[in-house]
Design an enzyme around this catalytic site. Structure first.
Site, mmCIF file in Angstrom:
data_model
loop_
_atom_site.group_PDB
_atom_site.id
_atom_site.type_symbol
_atom_site.label_atom_id
_atom_site.label_comp_id
_atom_site.label_asym_id
_atom_site.label_seq_id
_atom_site.Cartn_x
_atom_site.Cartn_y
_atom_site.Cartn_z
ATOM 1 C CB SER A 72 -0.887 0.010 1.237
ATOM 2 O OG SER A 72 -1.411 1.318 1.431
ATOM 3 C CG HIS A 81 -3.830 -1.771 -1.501
ATOM 4 N ND1 HIS A 81 -4.888 -2.585 -1.829
ATOM 5 C CD2 HIS A 81 -4.230 -1.067 -0.405
ATOM 6 C CE1 HIS A 81 -5.884 -2.390 -0.974
ATOM 7 N NE2 HIS A 81 -5.506 -1.470 -0.097
ATOM 8 C CG ASP A 140 -5.127 1.858 1.392
ATOM 9 O OD1 ASP A 140 -6.084 1.070 1.247
ATOM 10 O OD2 ASP A 140 -4.011 1.497 1.791
ATOM 11 C CG MET A 163 -8.617 6.510 3.184
ATOM 12 S SD MET A 163 -7.810 6.475 4.793
ATOM 13 C CE MET A 163 -6.828 4.970 4.624
ATOM 14 C CG HIS A 216 -9.262 -0.468 -0.058
ATOM 15 N ND1 HIS A 216 -8.603 -0.726 1.130
ATOM 16 C CD2 HIS A 216 -10.584 -0.561 0.223
ATOM 17 C CE1 HIS A 216 -9.496 -0.952 2.083
ATOM 18 N NE2 HIS A 216 -10.703 -0.855 1.559
ATOM 19 C CG MET A 239 -11.252 2.261 2.748
ATOM 20 S SD MET A 239 -9.653 2.256 3.555
ATOM 21 C CE MET A 239 -8.620 2.633 2.143
ATOM 22 C CG MET A 266 -11.041 -3.405 5.746
ATOM 23 S SD MET A 266 -9.563 -2.906 4.842
ATOM 24 C CE MET A 266 -8.628 -2.034 6.111
ATOM 25 C CG ASP A 303 -5.773 -3.199 3.405
ATOM 26 O OD1 ASP A 303 -4.705 -2.825 3.902
ATOM 27 O OD2 ASP A 303 -6.497 -2.471 2.695
HETATM 28 C C1 DX5 Z 1 -6.467 0.931 6.084
HETATM 29 C C2 DX5 Z 1 -5.851 0.807 4.705
HETATM 30 C C3 DX5 Z 1 -4.662 -0.105 4.683
HETATM 31 C C4 DX5 Z 1 -3.571 0.336 5.582
HETATM 32 C C5 DX5 Z 1 -2.464 -0.654 5.644
HETATM 33 O O1 DX5 Z 1 -6.507 2.150 6.632
HETATM 34 O O2 DX5 Z 1 -6.816 0.266 3.854
HETATM 35 O O3 DX5 Z 1 -4.207 -0.403 3.372
HETATM 36 O O4 DX5 Z 1 -3.105 1.583 5.273
HETATM 37 O O5 DX5 Z 1 -1.429 -0.123 6.411
HETATM 38 P P1 DX5 Z 1 -0.543 -1.033 7.352
HETATM 39 O O6 DX5 Z 1 -0.038 -2.167 6.539
HETATM 40 O O7 DX5 Z 1 0.502 -0.095 7.842
HETATM 41 O O8 DX5 Z 1 -1.476 -1.486 8.453
HETATM 42 ZN ZN ZN Z 2 -6.418 -0.793 1.682
#
Ligand code: DX5
Ligand code: ZN
Length: 226
Positions: free
Chosen positions: A17, A42, A44, A46, A76, A78, A149, A183
């Site tokens: 990620s 990946h 992320d 948000m 991903h 979110m 998750m 994840d």
């Molecule tokens: C959740 C995200 C993850 C997260 C993983 O907030 O979807 O991808 O950043 O980070 P680590 O591997 O540091 O937990």
């Molecule tokens: Zn993620």
């Protein structure tokens, strides 16, 4: 580029990620982990609403696609309204789009999955730690990949929640050929248990980008299980 999520290979897919990459040196960091053996990046995404953080959007995805034409980009979402972002991320070069089961009805998920697949991408559906597994089971037929998750999403660097492995175990038993992604808080120390409980797409931010670049090839090999 081939889609590793749809690959008939049963080998684990390693998807660092980029949330924990150095945002001021994104091309260097993202390209580095691909050269170090990662199968995908990946992303992320948000929205500050579904989760309490803001991260990245389609423009970063497009720039990564241009800089790293062979990279597989696993997005991903979110976000509260994933329907707003399907076409922008597909145009920006995403290869997979994952949305959360918490924000959709069955009818909306059917439509969303069809839109994603119609654009030539694979479909992921994600579930948060507090959400009962039945919620994602009811949508599993729509997905190429189920994302369990293992932290409450929002930030990298949180502690792994081992109780979430009950979900991967149950989903793996019900769906022997589907990809299952884990994840959150995945490390070289817990990844063998994660793989043993049925996960074959491994996301890690801190465990990869929190270590010096010289260590990342070994970490990616360890996450894959050798
Ligand atoms: C959740 C995200 C993850 C997260 C993983 O907030 O979807 O991808 O950043 O980070 P680590 O591997 O540091 O937990
Ligand atoms: Zn993620």
């Amino acid at each position: 580029m081939a889609n590793p999520i749809l690959s008939p290979s049963r080998l684990p897919v390693i998807a660092p990620s980029i949330l924990s990459a150095d945002f001021a040196n994104m091309g260097r960091d993202a390209g580095g982990v691909l050269r170090a053996g990662a199968d995908a990046l990946h992303l992320d995404v948000m929205d500050g609403h579904f989760v309490p953080n803001l991260t990245m959007g389609p423009d970063l995805c497009r720039c990564l696609r241009q800089a790293l034409p062979d990279a597989f980009l696993d997005v991903h979402l979110m976000v509260t309204d994933p329907g707003l972002f399907v076409e922008p991320f597909a145009r920006a070069g995403a290869g997979n789009i994952t949305f959360h089961c918490e924000v959709v009805t069955r009818d909306a998920a059917v439509a969303l999955a069809a839109r994603i697949r119609g654009l030539g991408l694979s479909v992921g559906i994600a579930i948060n730690p507090p959400t009962p597994v039945e919620k994602i089971e009811a949508l599993a037929d729509l997905a190429d990949m189920l994302l369990v998750m293992s932290v409450n999403p929002g930030y990298s660097g949180q502690a792994f929640m081992p109780e979430t492995l009950a979900k991967t175990r149950r989903l793996r038993a019900a769906h022997p050929t589907k990809r299952i992604q884990m994840d959150g808080g995945v490390t070289v120390d817990n990844c063998s248990q994660v793989r043993a409980e049925g996960c074959d797409v491994i996301v890690a931010a801190t465990a990869v980008f929190g270590r010096p670049a010289a260590e990342r090839p070994g970490i990616i090999t360890a996450l894959r299980g050798g």
